[in-house]
Design a protein around this motif. Sequence first.
Motif, PDB file in Angstrom:
ATOM      1  N   CYS A 185      88.931  -3.651  12.859  1.00 51.63           N
ATOM      2  CA  CYS A 185      89.599  -4.090  11.550  1.00 51.63           C
ATOM      3  C   CYS A 185      90.915  -3.650  11.493  1.00 51.63           C
ATOM      4  O   CYS A 185      91.329  -4.130  10.029  1.00 51.63           O
ATOM      5  CB  CYS A 185      88.600  -2.503  10.932  1.00 51.63           C
ATOM      6  N   ASP A 186      91.954  -3.138  11.910  1.00 48.52           N
ATOM      7  CA  ASP A 186      93.362  -2.410  12.085  1.00 48.52           C
ATOM      8  C   ASP A 186      94.092  -4.137  11.556  1.00 48.52           C
ATOM      9  O   ASP A 186      95.284  -3.971  11.486  1.00 48.52           O
ATOM     10  CB  ASP A 186      93.862  -2.191  12.822  1.00 48.52           C
ATOM     11  N   HIS A 192     102.325  -1.882  12.854  1.00 47.89           N
ATOM     12  CA  HIS A 192     102.501  -1.351  11.332  1.00 47.89           C
ATOM     13  C   HIS A 192     103.849  -0.452  11.069  1.00 47.89           C
ATOM     14  O   HIS A 192     104.416   0.343  12.243  1.00 47.89           O
ATOM     15  CB  HIS A 192     101.208   0.027  11.386  1.00 47.89           C
ATOM     16  N   ASN A 193     104.054  -0.362   9.698  1.00 50.13           N
ATOM     17  CA  ASN A 193     105.825  -0.360   9.694  1.00 50.13           C
ATOM     18  C   ASN A 193     105.124   2.004   9.173  1.00 50.13           C
ATOM     19  O   ASN A 193     104.387   2.003   9.210  1.00 50.13           O
ATOM     20  CB  ASN A 193     106.675  -0.479   8.147  1.00 50.13           C
ATOM     21  N   ARG A 194     106.396   2.023   9.572  1.00 47.56           N
ATOM     22  CA  ARG A 194     106.409   3.591   9.706  1.00 47.56           C
ATOM     23  C   ARG A 194     107.476   4.468   8.463  1.00 47.56           C
ATOM     24  O   ARG A 194     108.818   3.083   8.275  1.00 47.56           O
ATOM     25  CB  ARG A 194     106.496   3.857  11.316  1.00 47.56           C
ATOM     26  N   TYR A 195     107.020   5.398   7.485  1.00 45.68           N
ATOM     27  CA  TYR A 195     107.565   5.548   6.686  1.00 45.68           C
ATOM     28  C   TYR A 195     108.072   7.188   6.729  1.00 45.68           C
ATOM     29  O   TYR A 195     106.802   7.652   6.775  1.00 45.68           O
ATOM     30  CB  TYR A 195     107.200   4.972   5.632  1.00 45.68           C
ATOM     31  N   TYR A 196     108.826   7.378   5.874  1.00 42.74           N
ATOM     32  CA  TYR A 196     109.077   8.857   6.161  1.00 42.74           C
ATOM     33  C   TYR A 196     109.968   9.900   5.673  1.00 42.74           C
ATOM     34  O   TYR A 196     111.234   8.682   5.309  1.00 42.74           O
ATOM     35  CB  TYR A 196     109.935   9.634   7.570  1.00 42.74           C
ATOM     36  N   MET A 197     109.715  11.359   5.121  1.00 41.98           N
ATOM     37  CA  MET A 197     110.543  11.250   4.559  1.00 41.98           C
ATOM     38  C   MET A 197     111.211  12.396   4.975  1.00 41.98           C
ATOM     39  O   MET A 197     110.977  12.908   6.509  1.00 41.98           O
ATOM     40  CB  MET A 197     110.492  12.131   3.186  1.00 41.98           C
ATOM     41  N   MET A 198     113.141  13.076   5.587  1.00 43.67           N
ATOM     42  CA  MET A 198     113.373  14.273   5.641  1.00 43.67           C
ATOM     43  C   MET A 198     113.996  14.860   4.971  1.00 43.67           C
ATOM     44  O   MET A 198     114.708  14.271   4.085  1.00 43.67           O
ATOM     45  CB  MET A 198     113.929  13.557   7.543  1.00 43.67           C
ATOM     46  N   LEU A 254     115.402   9.034   3.589  1.00 40.74           N
ATOM     47  CA  LEU A 254     114.089   8.571   3.834  1.00 40.74           C
ATOM     48  C   LEU A 254     114.663   7.368   5.067  1.00 40.74           C
ATOM     49  O   LEU A 254     115.571   7.192   5.093  1.00 40.74           O
ATOM     50  CB  LEU A 254     113.786   7.231   2.639  1.00 40.74           C
ATOM     51  N   ILE A 255     112.972   7.141   5.654  1.00 44.27           N
ATOM     52  CA  ILE A 255     113.500   7.197   7.470  1.00 44.27           C
ATOM     53  C   ILE A 255     112.435   5.669   7.270  1.00 44.27           C
ATOM     54  O   ILE A 255     110.638   6.060   7.314  1.00 44.27           O
ATOM     55  CB  ILE A 255     113.422   7.710   8.377  1.00 44.27           C
ATOM     56  N   THR A 256     112.685   4.477   7.958  1.00 42.57           N
ATOM     57  CA  THR A 256     111.850   3.447   8.224  1.00 42.57           C
ATOM     58  C   THR A 256     112.116   2.941   9.376  1.00 42.57           C
ATOM     59  O   THR A 256     113.198   2.429  10.316  1.00 42.57           O
ATOM     60  CB  THR A 256     111.536   2.571   7.032  1.00 42.57           C
ATOM     61  N   ASP A 257     111.332   1.477  10.134  1.00 40.71           N
ATOM     62  CA  ASP A 257     111.064   0.709  10.306  1.00 40.71           C
ATOM     63  C   ASP A 257     111.372  -0.781  10.146  1.00 40.71           C
ATOM     64  O   ASP A 257     111.062  -1.705  10.893  1.00 40.71           O
ATOM     65  CB  ASP A 257     109.917   0.716  11.903  1.00 40.71           C
ATOM     66  N   ASP A 258     111.055  -0.674   8.727  1.00 39.23           N
ATOM     67  CA  ASP A 258     110.932  -2.029   7.534  1.00 39.23           C
ATOM     68  C   ASP A 258     112.189  -1.916   6.750  1.00 39.23           C
ATOM     69  O   ASP A 258     112.376  -1.588   5.459  1.00 39.23           O
ATOM     70  CB  ASP A 258     109.333  -1.333   6.572  1.00 39.23           C
ATOM     71  N   GLY A 259     112.616  -3.186   7.523  1.00 43.15           N
ATOM     72  CA  GLY A 259     114.072  -3.459   6.779  1.00 43.15           C
ATOM     73  C   GLY A 259     114.342  -4.126   5.407  1.00 43.15           C
ATOM     74  O   GLY A 259     114.683  -3.848   4.631  1.00 43.15           O
TER      75      GLY A 259
END
Length: 234
Positions: free
Chosen positions: A8-9, A60-66, A112-117
């Motif tokens: 599914c993923d 999958h892209n990753r999205y964080y708040m620090m 904000l921190i991500t790997d999605d340019g």
Amino acid sequence: MRLDKYICDNTSLTRSLATKAIKSGRIKVNHKKAKSGSDKIQPDCDSVFFDGQVIQPQPHNRYYMMHKPEGVVCANSDGAHALVFDLMSQELNADKLHTVGRLDKDTTGLLLITDDGQWSHQITSPKHHQQKVYRAWLAEPLIKHAEQQVEQGILLKDELKPTLPAQLERISDTQVLLTINEGRYHQVKRMFAAMGNRVVKLHRHSIGGVTLDAQLAPGEYRMLSDDEVQALSK
Ligand code: URA
């Protein structure tokens, strides 16, 4: 992980279609017909095939708040200083991540921190005018007409164009909330410098519709919810 979840993923199949595909013998794991959706696979070592075509794991892209603390820099490498990424778990492969814009070493608050340019470009691009709210503590009492000056735009040292209209809310003579719609180099500190003042402490409260989570202590981080990611995607 479960085989049906992997399917599914990484394909457009729903869980029930994945189950049907397994039951009808269309799914193979390492060239052996799969029996059940609950079979366990290891995506790093196993190959899963659907009608003979390998199902590639989709990144999958990753999205964080620090909650950025003081004393760490927003960079992927720096010989001299600790990095925001040093605060993150090693398992996250932080070398693949980047910060969305930068906060100064002594600035705290929402990062904000991500790997999605593409996503980070949308947020930092001057075209999109994402609002950022900062709380600033000042060395001197704020001048009388600061609100109007900020609203009209301020000419920063060594620049030709004034800042975009911004909003200033006076909390006390030496503490303000400033909302800006762009992100020039050291913008907040330079705006107050242009008004003959000096920022002694700076904290970012929000970006667009995303506010720093009050549960996060300085140095802590969490994944963004889908709604938060969407709120900044325009
Ligand atoms: N403006 C500044 O001057 N510093 C920051 O860290 C962020 C905005």
